[in-house]
Design a protein around this motif. Structure first.
Motif, PDB file in Angstrom:
ATOM      1  N   ASP A   1      30.769  82.928  51.014  1.00  0.00           N
ATOM      2  CA  ASP A   1      31.374  83.830  52.417  1.00  0.00           C
ATOM      3  C   ASP A   1      32.684  83.032  52.687  1.00  0.00           C
ATOM      4  O   ASP A   1      32.548  81.761  53.013  1.00  0.00           O
ATOM      5  CB  ASP A   1      30.560  83.848  53.624  1.00  0.00           C
ATOM      6  CG  ASP A   1      30.913  84.718  54.498  1.00  0.00           C
ATOM      7  OD1 ASP A   1      32.009  85.400  54.509  1.00  0.00           O
ATOM      8  OD2 ASP A   1      30.176  84.518  55.795  1.00  0.00           O
ATOM      9  N   LEU A   2      33.794  83.435  53.032  1.00  0.00           N
ATOM     10  CA  LEU A   2      34.912  83.028  53.744  1.00  0.00           C
ATOM     11  C   LEU A   2      34.966  83.119  55.157  1.00  0.00           C
ATOM     12  O   LEU A   2      35.760  82.605  55.814  1.00  0.00           O
ATOM     13  CB  LEU A   2      36.169  83.458  53.176  1.00  0.00           C
ATOM     14  CG  LEU A   2      36.231  82.952  51.599  1.00  0.00           C
ATOM     15  CD1 LEU A   2      37.748  83.318  51.200  1.00  0.00           C
ATOM     16  CD2 LEU A   2      36.498  81.365  51.267  1.00  0.00           C
ATOM     17  N   GLY A   3      33.941  83.869  55.737  1.00  0.00           N
ATOM     18  CA  GLY A   3      34.008  83.991  57.415  1.00  0.00           C
ATOM     19  C   GLY A   3      35.221  84.955  57.806  1.00  0.00           C
ATOM     20  O   GLY A   3      35.683  85.715  57.225  1.00  0.00           O
ATOM     21  N   ARG A   4      35.899  83.930  58.532  1.00  0.00           N
ATOM     22  CA  ARG A   4      37.239  84.614  59.209  1.00  0.00           C
ATOM     23  C   ARG A   4      38.458  84.489  58.230  1.00  0.00           C
ATOM     24  O   ARG A   4      39.438  84.690  58.729  1.00  0.00           O
ATOM     25  CB  ARG A   4      37.272  84.063  60.379  1.00  0.00           C
ATOM     26  CG  ARG A   4      36.186  84.709  61.608  1.00  0.00           C
ATOM     27  CD  ARG A   4      36.299  83.839  62.920  1.00  0.00           C
ATOM     28  NE  ARG A   4      37.634  84.070  63.687  1.00  0.00           N
ATOM     29  CZ  ARG A   4      38.199  83.650  64.739  1.00  0.00           C
ATOM     30  NH1 ARG A   4      37.224  82.798  65.425  1.00  0.00           N
ATOM     31  NH2 ARG A   4      39.440  83.781  65.483  1.00  0.00           N
ATOM     32  N   SER A   5      38.152  83.696  57.283  1.00  0.00           N
ATOM     33  CA  SER A   5      39.374  83.517  56.373  1.00  0.00           C
ATOM     34  C   SER A   5      39.596  84.544  55.380  1.00  0.00           C
ATOM     35  O   SER A   5      38.482  85.089  55.068  1.00  0.00           O
ATOM     36  CB  SER A   5      39.136  81.972  55.851  1.00  0.00           C
ATOM     37  OG  SER A   5      40.299  81.948  55.030  1.00  0.00           O
ATOM     38  N   THR A   6      40.436  84.740  54.876  1.00  0.00           N
ATOM     39  CA  THR A   6      40.810  85.707  53.833  1.00  0.00           C
ATOM     40  C   THR A   6      41.085  85.051  52.433  1.00  0.00           C
ATOM     41  O   THR A   6      41.291  83.822  52.384  1.00  0.00           O
ATOM     42  CB  THR A   6      42.099  86.672  53.979  1.00  0.00           C
ATOM     43  OG1 THR A   6      43.265  85.866  54.200  1.00  0.00           O
ATOM     44  CG2 THR A   6      41.984  87.532  55.492  1.00  0.00           C
ATOM     45  N   PRO A   7      40.748  85.669  51.340  1.00  0.00           N
ATOM     46  CA  PRO A   7      41.035  85.030  50.156  1.00  0.00           C
ATOM     47  C   PRO A   7      42.593  84.487  49.964  1.00  0.00           C
ATOM     48  O   PRO A   7      43.365  85.211  50.280  1.00  0.00           O
ATOM     49  CB  PRO A   7      40.910  86.010  49.013  1.00  0.00           C
ATOM     50  CG  PRO A   7      39.720  87.121  49.783  1.00  0.00           C
ATOM     51  CD  PRO A   7      40.328  86.896  51.171  1.00  0.00           C
ATOM     52  N   PHE A   8      42.500  83.369  49.308  1.00  0.00           N
ATOM     53  CA  PHE A   8      43.937  82.917  49.210  1.00  0.00           C
ATOM     54  C   PHE A   8      44.216  81.983  48.130  1.00  0.00           C
ATOM     55  O   PHE A   8      43.146  81.466  47.237  1.00  0.00           O
ATOM     56  CB  PHE A   8      44.183  81.892  50.512  1.00  0.00           C
ATOM     57  CG  PHE A   8      43.122  80.747  50.605  1.00  0.00           C
ATOM     58  CD1 PHE A   8      43.603  79.624  50.041  1.00  0.00           C
ATOM     59  CD2 PHE A   8      42.033  81.050  51.343  1.00  0.00           C
ATOM     60  CE1 PHE A   8      42.789  78.302  50.050  1.00  0.00           C
ATOM     61  CE2 PHE A   8      40.993  79.797  51.399  1.00  0.00           C
ATOM     62  CZ  PHE A   8      41.414  78.555  50.796  1.00  0.00           C
ATOM     63  N   PHE A   9      45.278  81.576  47.517  1.00  0.00           N
ATOM     64  CA  PHE A   9      45.825  80.784  46.552  1.00  0.00           C
ATOM     65  C   PHE A   9      45.800  79.288  47.139  1.00  0.00           C
ATOM     66  O   PHE A   9      46.662  78.970  48.242  1.00  0.00           O
ATOM     67  CB  PHE A   9      46.926  81.167  45.910  1.00  0.00           C
ATOM     68  CG  PHE A   9      47.113  82.330  44.763  1.00  0.00           C
ATOM     69  CD1 PHE A   9      46.284  82.005  43.388  1.00  0.00           C
ATOM     70  CD2 PHE A   9      47.323  83.390  45.170  1.00  0.00           C
ATOM     71  CE1 PHE A   9      46.239  83.059  42.548  1.00  0.00           C
ATOM     72  CE2 PHE A   9      47.316  84.335  44.158  1.00  0.00           C
ATOM     73  CZ  PHE A   9      46.735  84.321  43.026  1.00  0.00           C
ATOM     74  N   ALA A  10      45.323  78.176  46.479  1.00  0.00           N
ATOM     75  CA  ALA A  10      45.380  77.058  47.014  1.00  0.00           C
ATOM     76  C   ALA A  10      46.839  76.575  46.739  1.00  0.00           C
ATOM     77  O   ALA A  10      47.603  77.001  45.783  1.00  0.00           O
ATOM     78  CB  ALA A  10      44.285  76.147  46.187  1.00  0.00           C
ATOM     79  N   ASN A  11      47.177  75.279  47.246  1.00  0.00           N
ATOM     80  CA  ASN A  11      48.737  74.805  47.018  1.00  0.00           C
ATOM     81  C   ASN A  11      48.733  74.436  45.526  1.00  0.00           C
ATOM     82  O   ASN A  11      47.737  74.001  44.812  1.00  0.00           O
ATOM     83  CB  ASN A  11      48.570  73.391  47.834  1.00  0.00           C
ATOM     84  CG  ASN A  11      48.749  73.421  49.340  1.00  0.00           C
ATOM     85  OD1 ASN A  11      49.169  74.615  49.515  1.00  0.00           O
ATOM     86  ND2 ASN A  11      48.372  72.593  49.780  1.00  0.00           N
ATOM     87  N   SER A  12      49.843  74.763  45.061  1.00  0.00           N
ATOM     88  CA  SER A  12      50.204  74.625  43.545  1.00  0.00           C
ATOM     89  C   SER A  12      50.171  73.269  42.983  1.00  0.00           C
ATOM     90  O   SER A  12      50.653  72.327  43.865  1.00  0.00           O
ATOM     91  CB  SER A  12      51.553  75.400  43.445  1.00  0.00           C
ATOM     92  OG  SER A  12      51.975  75.197  41.881  1.00  0.00           O
ATOM     93  N   THR A  13      49.700  72.989  41.900  1.00  0.00           N
ATOM     94  CA  THR A  13      49.857  71.643  41.234  1.00  0.00           C
ATOM     95  C   THR A  13      51.383  71.451  41.029  1.00  0.00           C
ATOM     96  O   THR A  13      51.844  70.207  41.186  1.00  0.00           O
ATOM     97  CB  THR A  13      49.175  71.664  40.140  1.00  0.00           C
ATOM     98  OG1 THR A  13      47.820  71.550  40.248  1.00  0.00           O
ATOM     99  CG2 THR A  13      49.432  70.284  39.323  1.00  0.00           C
ATOM    100  N   SER A  14      52.067  72.300  40.587  1.00  0.00           N
ATOM    101  CA  SER A  14      53.498  71.992  40.491  1.00  0.00           C
ATOM    102  C   SER A  14      54.201  73.412  40.859  1.00  0.00           C
ATOM    103  O   SER A  14      54.241  74.578  40.353  1.00  0.00           O
ATOM    104  CB  SER A  14      53.989  71.977  38.624  1.00  0.00           C
ATOM    105  OG  SER A  14      55.052  71.949  38.602  1.00  0.00           O
ATOM    106  N   ASP A  15      55.150  73.328  41.872  1.00  0.00           N
ATOM    107  CA  ASP A  15      55.925  74.354  42.230  1.00  0.00           C
ATOM    108  C   ASP A  15      56.956  74.837  41.436  1.00  0.00           C
ATOM    109  O   ASP A  15      57.257  76.199  41.300  1.00  0.00           O
ATOM    110  CB  ASP A  15      56.604  74.017  43.694  1.00  0.00           C
ATOM    111  CG  ASP A  15      55.681  73.818  44.937  1.00  0.00           C
ATOM    112  OD1 ASP A  15      54.364  74.590  44.954  1.00  0.00           O
ATOM    113  OD2 ASP A  15      55.787  73.065  45.888  1.00  0.00           O
ATOM    114  N   HIS A  16      57.569  74.014  40.726  1.00  0.00           N
ATOM    115  CA  HIS A  16      58.823  74.193  39.803  1.00  0.00           C
ATOM    116  C   HIS A  16      58.367  74.828  38.672  1.00  0.00           C
ATOM    117  O   HIS A  16      58.954  75.662  37.929  1.00  0.00           O
ATOM    118  CB  HIS A  16      59.527  73.018  39.646  1.00  0.00           C
ATOM    119  CG  HIS A  16      59.030  72.143  38.249  1.00  0.00           C
ATOM    120  ND1 HIS A  16      58.433  71.252  38.338  1.00  0.00           N
ATOM    121  CD2 HIS A  16      59.539  72.413  37.101  1.00  0.00           C
ATOM    122  CE1 HIS A  16      58.147  70.679  37.042  1.00  0.00           C
ATOM    123  NE2 HIS A  16      58.783  71.439  36.495  1.00  0.00           N
TER     124      HIS A  16
END
Length: 1019
Positions: A775-790
């Motif tokens: 359960d994420l509770g009050r949070s919504t599904p999300f992508f974690a920070n990227s290993t490499s933005d470029h």
């Protein structure tokens, strides 16, 4: 004359042998067990010789022996007996069961317990296992040695980072590394590197501890074992006990080894000529003309192998000198050590030297003991830009740089080839010219006073300190990418950490009535840490010599930064062990912690646990049954309890201030404003742990088996929850959500042979783990920070119902074979084809599915040790099965779109009209490579089987008044690897200890193969 002497010697030997045989008598007898039943296969050896025999199926034997000789009777699981022959010719020998294994003492939190009385799930590792192969840090020594413990070397650089998970990750954002307790002092292994630019791989906090000082390691895994550490026990606890002196003869021991290291699995890329052909294909795909003619390609030949230029043969040298011994009232152990690890990449190195003093003094007639356990270690690390990617990343640029350009130009200066027309770099210049050094000093230990108040009643008070002082200097001169960007750059960072501990423990251990024994522990502890950090950067420096520049020399000083972090922890703890008739065991534990990290409404929390044990093997009905002939001991265990996780950044329960500049009357004025919303209700993540266990001793204690089944559930997860932007902020940290880990563990140890001259032991473990976000509770599904933005890739996908760390993207299903087939997807023949989940004729985020999972289905380790006379052979295999690795390195240098160098099979395996069955897309510079990188194409099977260690040793039979023991050995580490993974190594995690981005491979320092020669000498 020489012939006659040789004849005389041979004749004399025959005569002497014959006389010896005449002097021997034929002796016979029977060897029985504690039930007077014959023991088949028992060993009878004439002491000091290789003559001997074994008993027949009835336990009988016959042997020739002289009256003055001694017979040694032995059998696995029984105590060895020695009997002088004398005038007897018939023997009846009864062997007693060897119960030492069951009576082995195991270290637990704030005390010890007999292994037979243990109710919790604990794995033990002894110093002999640690010494089987050279390791830099403590955590490497436990890799695959204990069930339920996964150790990942996130960076193979000297002194590189290690990540450990005990029964999985019990948190999403908070720390999930286990708590280390060294000689009673608890510490958390935060591997965050210090510095201003962030261009650093993770360090290894535990590399400051010398692993050769260790006597034993216990890993606490369930609530019965870990709840005594309360708010810091949810991720498991690693208890480390260092060597101490013993009463008796003084000893001096030297241990030394030297190792050579080579890259284990190099990655093949295009040579110069093939790279030119590849570039021609790209240019033509974009409507241009070929850049290279056939004649130019012929002249280029192999070109420059940039990887060969930046790599080298590494080495690892280790030396240790120890002095141990003691008298009746004083025991001592002094250990000095030195280690030097030169990495397989230019300018990478880790050095450590230091000493340990363990001193125990009895006084007041033995009523009191003062114990000191202190160590000092100094470490020095030389770093280059690895494990991070991007401009200046040596690994990725050495693989992807243009091989048609030589390292130096005609004037002998560095060339700077273009990396995909995005930046110019020379990886050899980055390695040799960059200066990145950090040095650390660590004083660590405790002083404890133990007073024996009454029989069985002891009071122990201790003061401990962990004082760390470290500094880092980085200088990028005009030959490096960063130095050219900023007209040279100098960075300096300093960190000073002081961690103080006071513990006061009262313990009582007595048999209160016959058959009823209690062991009670109560205590109070206080711990406080202060962490001071300052960082400075300046640019525009006048010299390329790092020793000739200082901060004041820069014409472009940057804004300095500094900080101070403090936290405190107060605790009350108690534990009761109750043993009834050596059959029924009860353990009750409770700890109440108060931490400054949490909100004023939730500063304190209580963490209780209870465990039951039933030594079924001691029941009369069991002893009198036929099954007791097979099973020597059977114990059932069950435990349940609560533990916590306090590894979050400090001050998150209160609002903070950050600097904001504003214009007032046309003048820029510094100011301050809040950076987050306070949450006074912030509290611990709490993990409930259920464990069921079974311990078996079989075949006269030769075979030990341990089974555990567990389920952990973490509630009140600490997550950043989105809030309306009208508040002035985007998120607030709340306790919201839950996750679970469940699994099975199996460990075995089998003494196959123990017949005097020949011994063979095998051991192994298997762990199965399943993780799920409930359960994420009050949070919504999300992508974690990227290993490499470029690279354009997303981090892992976090959603309830999934395990932590999964990847979400396009499911690669093949290649389009015609333009008509690809037209509706804005693609061409040979382009990647993905699953169109919603069947709308286009590829969007709505077509994302789960494409990979970095969590293994099971892990295992297997160790075998054979000893024959003076020789010993150790073999250690380990493996991981069912995990995925995201090969981001190959997604950049294997996409067939960019102009960086590519993997060596790109020309033969890419689609063309004449090669429609190719495994890779067409080489085409117009193709959308971002979607390709986000697809399952680069998700690869990370399963592997590794020969971790193979060691052969010989004990030299030298015993005199100067040398007590002498052993030489040779060994190899990481000798072979069976895997389908296509990168350097499947055991990688670019993001270090991060829970969310695990299994990403990008610019990772390659793992090496190592060959070692060593010697151990005792004086």
């Amino acid at each position: 004359m020489h012939y006659y002497l040789r004849y005389l010697f041979t004749f004399s030997l025959i005569v002497c042998t014959g006389l010896a045989a005449l002097a021997q008598n034929s002796v016979s007898g029977r060897v029985t067990d504690e039930k007077d039943e014959g023991i088949p296969g028992a060993s009878i050896l004439v002491k000091g010789t290789t003559r001997g025999t074994i008993t027949d199926p009835q336990g009988s034997f016959t042997l020739n022996a002289s009256p003055e000789e001694v017979l040694v009777f032995s059998f696995l699981g029984y105590e060895t007996q020695e009997v002088t022959v004398g005038s007897r010719t018939a023997f009846s020998v009864k062997l007693n069961p060897d119960v030492r294994n069951l009576e082995e003492v195991v270290v637990v939190g704030y005390g010890t317990v007999k292994k037979s009385d243990l109710t919790g799930s604990v794995s033990s590792i002894r110093s002999e296992s640690i010494k089987e192969m050279p390791v830099v840090s403590v955590d490497q020594a436990i890799q695959s040695r204990a069930a339920g413990v996964q150790v990942t070397q996130t960076s193979a650089a000297p002194g590189g980072g290690i990540s450990i998970r005990v029964r999985g990750a019990n948190s999403i954002n908070s720390g999930s590394e286990p708590l280390y307790v060294i000689d009673g002092f608890p510490m958390y292994p935060d591997n965050e590197a210090i510095g201003t630019s962030g261009n650093r791989r993770a360090t290894n906090a535990m590399a400051t501890i010398n692993p050769n000082e260790i006597e034993s390691i216990e890993i606490l895994k369930d609530a019965s074992a870990t709840s005594i550490y309360g708010s810091r026990g949810s991720n498991g606890v690693v208890l480390i006990t260092t060597k101490r002196g013993k009463e008796g003869q003084s000893r001096v021991d030297y241990e030394g080894s030297h190792s050579f290291q080579q890259i284990a699995r190099p990655i093949e890329v295009l040579n110069g000529a093939d790279y030119a052909r590849y570039i021609n294909l790209l240019e033509q795909s974009q409507g241009g003309s070929p850049r290279y003619t056939d004649a130019q390609i012929s002249q280029i030949g192999a070109g420059t192998n940039w990887w060969d230029k930046v790599s080298r043969t590494g080495s690892l040298a280790s030396h240790q000198l120890s002095f141990t011994g003691g008298t009746k009232g004083m025991r001592y152990a002094f250990v000095g050590n030195y280690l030097d690890n030169k990495g397989i990449i230019e300018n990478t190195r880790f050095q450590r030297y230091g000493f340990r003093m363990n001193l125990d003094n009895d006084f007041l007639g033995g009523i009191a003991t003062l114990s000191n356990s202190w160590s000092y270690n100094r470490t020095g690390t030389s770093n280059v830009a690895t494990d991070r990617g991007g401009p200046g990343g040596i690994i990725i640029t050495a693989l992807g740089l243009d091989p048609t350009v030589p390292v130096y130009n005609d004037l002998g200066n560095y060339n700077y080839p273009s990396y995909d027309q995005r930046f110019n770099i020379n990886p050899l210049a980055e390695a040799r010219e960059g200066y990145d050094r950090d040095n650390g000093n660590r004083l660590f230990g405790t002083s404890a006073l133990t007073i024996r108040i009454l029989k069985g009643l002891n009071f122990r008070t201790s003061i401990g300190a962990d004082v760390v002082s470290s500094n880092r200097t980085s200088f990028y001169n005009s030959y490096t990418y960063t130095g050219r960007q900023y007209d040279r750059q100098l960075e300096r960072a300093n960190r000073n950490v002081t961690n103080l501990l006071n513990e006061n423990i009262l313990s009582y251990n007595r048999e209160i009535v016959p058959g009823h024994t209690v062991d009670v522990t109560v205590g109070y502890t206080y711990q406080k840490e202060r962490n001071m950090l300052e960082e400075n950067t300046t640019r525009g420096l006048p010299s390329d010599d790092p020793s000739a520049v200082n901060m004041q020399n820069g014409s472009k000083p940057q804004v300095p930064s500094s900080g101070r972090i403090e936290w405190e922890l107060q605790s009350l703890l108690g534990r009761v062990n109750y043993n009834i008739l050596d059959r029924y065991l009860l353990t009750v534990t409770v700890r109440r912690d108060g931490s400054s990290k949490f909100g004023p409404n939730n500063k304190w929390a209580t963490f209780p646990s209870a465990a039951l044990g039933w030594r079924l093997g001691n029941e009369n009905f069991f002893k009198n049954s036929g099954i007791s002939k097979v099973f020597n001991d059977v114990k059932l265990r069950a435990s349940y309890g609560l533990t916590g996780n306090s590894q979050i950044p400090v001050y998150r329960s209160v609002s903070g201030l950050v600097s904001y500049n504003y214009v007032f009357n046309g003048v820029l004025v510094p100011g301050y404003g809040p950076n987050r919303i306070a949450n006074p209700d912030l509290k611990w993540e709490t993990t409930s742990m259920l464990n069921l266990g079974l311990d078996l001793e079989l075949l006269q204690n030769r075979l030990s088996l341990t089974f555990d089944a567990f389920k952990n559930k973490t509630t009140d997860l600490l997550l950043d929850v989105s809030i309306p932007q009208s508040t002035g902020f985007n998120t607030i940290m709340l306790n919201s959500g839950s996750l679970a880990n469940k699994g099975l563990e199996f460990a075995a140890n089998y003494k196959i042979f123990n017949s005097g001259a020949f011994n063979w032991d095998v051991s192994g473990n298997v762990s199965i783990l399943r993780n799920e976000i409930l359960d994420l509770g009050r949070s919504t599904p999300f992508f974690a920070n990227s290993t490499s933005d470029h690279l354009g890739v997303f981090g892992s996908w976090v959603e309830e119902g999934n395990p932590i760390g999964i990847w979400r993207g396009y499911k690669y299903v093949g290649l389009f074979q015609t333009d008509d087939e690809a037209k509706s997807y804005s693609a061409l023949a040979g382009y990647p084809k993905y699953e169109d989940v919603n069947k709308d004729g286009k590829y969007t985020a709505d077509d994302f599915v789960t494409i990979g999972n970095p969590n293994p289905k099971f892990t295992w380790g297997f160790n075998s040790t054979v000893k024959f006379k003076n020789f010993d052979l150790a073999v250690f295999f380990r493996g991981v099965q069912g995990n995925d690795v995201r090969n981001l390195q190959q997604s950049e240098m294997g996409d067939g779109v960019q102009k960086i160098n590519q993997i060596s099979n790109i020309l033969t395996d890419s689609w063309t009209p004449t090669n429609p069955g190719a495994s890779r897309p067409v080489i085409d510079g117009r193709r959308d490579f971002i979607s390709f990188r986000r697809s399952s194409f680069f998700i690869q099977d990370g399963s592997f089987i590794r020969l971790q260690n193979l060691a052969l040793g010989y004990n030299i039979p030298i015993q005199n008044k100067y040398i007590r023991t002498a052993r030489v050995y040779v060994s190899g580490q990481n000798l072979f690897l069976i895997t389908k993974y296509k990168g350097f190594d499947p055991e990688v995690n670019n993001q270090g200890q991060n829970n969310l981005n695990r299994g990403d491979d990008y610019d990772a320092y390659p793992r090496s193969r190592m060959y070692t020669m060593g010697v151990n000498i005792g004086f």
